[in-house]
Scaffold this active site. Structure first.
Site, PDB file in Angstrom:
ATOM      1  N   SER A   1      -7.261  -3.790  -7.304  1.00 42.80           N
ATOM      2  CA  SER A   1      -6.632  -2.607  -7.892  1.00 42.80           C
ATOM      3  C   SER A   1      -7.620  -1.460  -8.021  1.00 42.80           C
ATOM      4  CB  SER A   1      -6.090  -2.930  -9.294  1.00 42.80           C
ATOM      5  OG  SER A   1      -5.538  -1.754  -9.852  1.00 42.80           O
ATOM      6  N   GLY A   2      -7.074  -0.261  -7.863  1.00 40.40           N
ATOM      7  CA  GLY A   2      -7.905   0.918  -8.080  1.00 40.40           C
ATOM      8  C   GLY A   2      -7.665   2.023  -7.071  1.00 40.40           C
TER       9      GLY A   2
ATOM     10  N   ARG B   1      13.192   3.441 -11.932  1.00 41.18           N
ATOM     11  CA  ARG B   1      12.855   3.840 -10.550  1.00 41.18           C
ATOM     12  C   ARG B   1      14.101   3.730  -9.680  1.00 41.18           C
ATOM     13  NH1 ARG B   1       6.746   2.427  -8.478  1.00 41.18           N
ATOM     14  NH2 ARG B   1       5.715   2.714 -10.468  1.00 41.18           N
TER      15      ARG B   1
ATOM     16  N   GLU C   1       1.630  -1.581 -15.076  1.00 44.74           N
ATOM     17  CA  GLU C   1       1.424  -0.228 -14.495  1.00 44.74           C
ATOM     18  C   GLU C   1       2.755   0.527 -14.444  1.00 44.74           C
ATOM     19  OE1 GLU C   1      -0.839  -0.191 -10.685  1.00 44.74           O
ATOM     20  OE2 GLU C   1       0.879   0.859  -9.834  1.00 44.74           O
ATOM     21  N   TYR C   2       3.810  -0.142 -13.970  1.00 43.67           N
ATOM     22  CA  TYR C   2       5.130   0.488 -13.902  1.00 43.67           C
ATOM     23  C   TYR C   2       5.568   0.925 -15.304  1.00 43.67           C
ATOM     24  CZ  TYR C   2       6.711  -0.884  -9.115  1.00 43.67           C
ATOM     25  OH  TYR C   2       6.892  -1.024  -7.763  1.00 43.67           O
TER      26      TYR C   2
ATOM     27  N   HIS D   1      31.278 -24.359 -26.051  1.00 41.83           N
ATOM     28  CA  HIS D   1      29.872 -24.601 -25.702  1.00 41.83           C
ATOM     29  C   HIS D   1      29.078 -25.210 -26.858  1.00 41.83           C
ATOM     30  CE1 HIS D   1      30.223 -22.887 -21.757  1.00 41.83           C
ATOM     31  NE2 HIS D   1      30.759 -21.789 -22.245  1.00 41.83           N
TER      32      HIS D   1
ATOM     33  N   HIS E   1      -0.175  -7.099 -13.414  1.00 40.90           N
ATOM     34  CA  HIS E   1      -0.894  -5.823 -13.598  1.00 40.90           C
ATOM     35  C   HIS E   1       0.005  -4.673 -13.155  1.00 40.90           C
ATOM     36  CE1 HIS E   1      -3.047  -2.495 -11.656  1.00 40.90           C
ATOM     37  NE2 HIS E   1      -4.033  -2.660 -12.524  1.00 40.90           N
ATOM     38  N   ASN E   2       0.626  -4.825 -11.987  1.00 40.46           N
ATOM     39  CA  ASN E   2       1.481  -3.755 -11.477  1.00 40.46           C
ATOM     40  C   ASN E   2       2.726  -3.570 -12.339  1.00 40.46           C
ATOM     41  OD1 ASN E   2      -0.415  -3.729  -9.417  1.00 40.46           O
ATOM     42  ND2 ASN E   2       1.101  -3.325  -7.846  1.00 40.46           N
TER      43      ASN E   2
ATOM     44  N   LYS F   1      -2.318  -9.916 -10.388  1.00 40.17           N
ATOM     45  CA  LYS F   1      -2.216  -8.545  -9.861  1.00 40.17           C
ATOM     46  C   LYS F   1      -0.775  -8.054  -9.929  1.00 40.17           C
ATOM     47  CE  LYS F   1      -3.276  -4.631  -7.956  1.00 40.17           C
ATOM     48  NZ  LYS F   1      -2.311  -4.073  -7.124  1.00 40.17           N
TER      49      LYS F   1
ATOM     50  N   MET G   1      -7.532   1.963   2.362  1.00 39.36           N
ATOM     51  CA  MET G   1      -8.020   0.937   1.435  1.00 39.36           C
ATOM     52  C   MET G   1      -9.080   0.044   2.094  1.00 39.36           C
ATOM     53  SD  MET G   1      -6.793   1.022  -1.631  1.00 39.36           S
ATOM     54  CE  MET G   1      -7.002  -0.630  -2.301  1.00 39.36           C
ATOM     55  N   GLY G   2      -8.757  -0.457   3.295  1.00 41.25           N
ATOM     56  CA  GLY G   2      -9.666  -1.381   3.970  1.00 41.25           C
ATOM     57  C   GLY G   2     -10.992  -0.714   4.304  1.00 41.25           C
TER      58      GLY G   2
END
Ligand code: 6PG
Length: 466
Positions: A128-129, A287, A189-190, A449, A185-186, A182, A14-15
């Site tokens: 992301s990407g 998952r 994505e999940y 209650h 976003h994930n 982000k 990535m970096g």
């Protein structure tokens, strides 16, 4: 010799790719990693560009123009703190550290405060990407001080993906806004990934479709309003042949999913903020269930399931509408969470802007985002995308077909947990009356209650037992 405008610490895939993208965009760069092989890989891959890989922090910091712009792309967690601690003594007041990893937002809040106290600047940035996106144009979600972002805006906007000439990079808010967005976003994505997996399961095991037919369907959907990066790659994955044996590769892959935490964090914070995101929760849960493989195998020996394949037929378009409705619900849940977080944390998020920068570069990019962008631009205060009539129509259309889909899944014991939670959420949030009246009665019965009535003001308690 002129100094570099941008530095990267962490030259993993990535970096390195991100830095090559910066260099390719015309900015002189320098990269640092403890691992010589990674430094060499940068020097090799970056031959054509003005980029150098170095293996000492002194050389790295010394070759950067002040105030320095230094991005970290290292695994989230303790490593980020360790790298900052190593780097700090070499920096001067005004230098900027950009954390581009998937850091948890509370860490980002802490790091910004700690570094600001030392006169260093900090931006928490979601990128992301994947590796390809990093090299060719990611979506970049920036959080932190706006004036600090201005210092690197030309670089981050230049390297980001572009849709119709507009950059998919934007300053979204103060503090941890970038990493928070982000994370959500994930979460989305999940949810989308799990929905696709359940679609595949029903297509294969409920409808008896072969790989070519399934791939054709995803490919066709990708050319329609279901157009999305995840739809597109699924079409390709389903027909990828196994190079180590016969048949399709996907069928040889172990069915236990990994996760690094971002989906779970999304669920955790949604629970804290009281915002329901059941499709994302279901994706995290599935998952986790997938990871319990030994238990699943043992129980599958004792629980008999009937064959799922029946005589029902689904048209590709009908099936696609079910998936589309569920995609939409997943985004709606994610945006609803962002709306609450924006209020709670004072991010002042602009949802049209978020939809805009999610249109390209990122994993959840999809044509739908253009539609969401228009909705948020026209009605910035909309509480939930489901208040838009066009959106509700799309989900209602999907829901019609879902009944048949659910019956097929139910007959064969095919778990469609994300789908059920998505359409269940839709049914619940569009219900004027839910059975929570009975729940309130139960709470009052066993715990005094109290409850409220629909026909008069006040708080009531009943002695339920005669
Ligand atoms: C992205 C991805 C990326 C990464 C996830 C995977 O937007 O580019 O989300 O950040 O693939 O961290 O997360 P899991 O390992 O939890 O699936």
């Amino acid at each position: 010799m002129s100094k570099a405008k941008f530095g990267m610490i962490g030259l993993g895939v990535m970096g390195r790719n991100f830095l090559l993208n910066v260099a390719d965009s015309g900015f002189k760069c320098v990269g640092y990693d403890l691992n010589d092989e990674k430094v060499n890989a940068l020097n090799e891959e970056g031959r054509e560009f003005d980029v150098t890989g170095v293996d000492t922090l002194e050389e790295f910091v010394g070759s950067l123009e002040a105030p320095r712009n230094i991005m970290l792309l290292v695994p989230a967690g303790k490593i980020v703190d360790a790298v900052i601690a190593d780097l700090e003594p070499h920096l001067e007041a005004g230098d900027l550290i950009i954390d581009g990893g998937n850091s948890h937002f509370p860490d980002t809040e802490r790091r910004e405060k700690e570094l600001n106290k030392k006169n260093l600047e900090f931006l928490g940035v979601g990128v992301s990407g994947g590796a390809k996106g990093a090299r060719l144009g990611p979506s970049i979600m920036i959080g932190g001080k706006k004036d600090v972002y201005a210092q690197v805006a030309p670089i981050l906007e230049a390297v980001s993906a572009k849709v119709n000439g507009e950059p998919c990079a934007a300053h979204l808010g103060n503090g941890s806004a970038g990493h928070f967005v982000k994370m959500v976003h994930n979460g989305i994505e999940y949810a989308m990934m799990q929905l696709i997996c359940e679609t595949y399961d029903v297509m294969k095991n409920g409808l008896g479709m072969n790989h070519a037919a399934m791939s054709y369907a995803f490919d066709r959907w990708n050319k329609s309003s279901l157009n999305a990066y995840l739809t597109e790659i699924t079409a390709a994955i389903l027909t990828k042949e196994d190079d180590l044996g016969d048949g399709y590769l996907v069928e040889q892959i172990l069915d236990t999913a990994g996760q690094k935490g971002t989906g779970r964090w999304t669920s955790e914070v949604a629970l804290e903020l009281g915002i329901p995101i059941p499709t994302i929760d279901a994706a995290v849960t599935m998952r986790q269930i997938s990871a319990l493989r030994d238990q699943r195998l043992a129980l599958s020996e004792v629980i008999e399931k009937s064959s799922a394949v029946g005589s029902e037929k689904f048209g590709t378009d009908e099936l696609g509408r079910i998936l589309l409705g569920a995609y939409v619900v997943s985004y709606a849940q994610g945006f609803a969470l962002l709306a609450e977080a924006s209020k709670e944390k004072g991010f002042e998020l602009d949802f049209a802007e978020i939809a805009k920068i999610w249109r390209g570069g990122c994993i959840i990019r999809a044509s739908l985002l253009e539609e969401f962008r228009t909705i948020f631009a026209e009605t910035p205060s909309i509480e939930n995308l489901l208040f838009d009539p066009g959106i509700t129509k799309t989900v209602s259309e999907g829901r019609k077909g879902f009944l048949k889909f659910q019956a097929i899944a139910g007959r064969g014991g095919i778990p469609v947990v994300a789908y059920s939670s998505g359409y269940g959420y839709f049914d619940a949030i569009t219900s004027g009356r839910l059975p929570a009246n009975l729940l309130q009665a139960q709470r009052d019965y066993f715990g005094s209650h109290t409850y409220k009535r629909i026909d008069r003001e006040g708080t009531f308690h009943t002695e339920w037992e005669d």
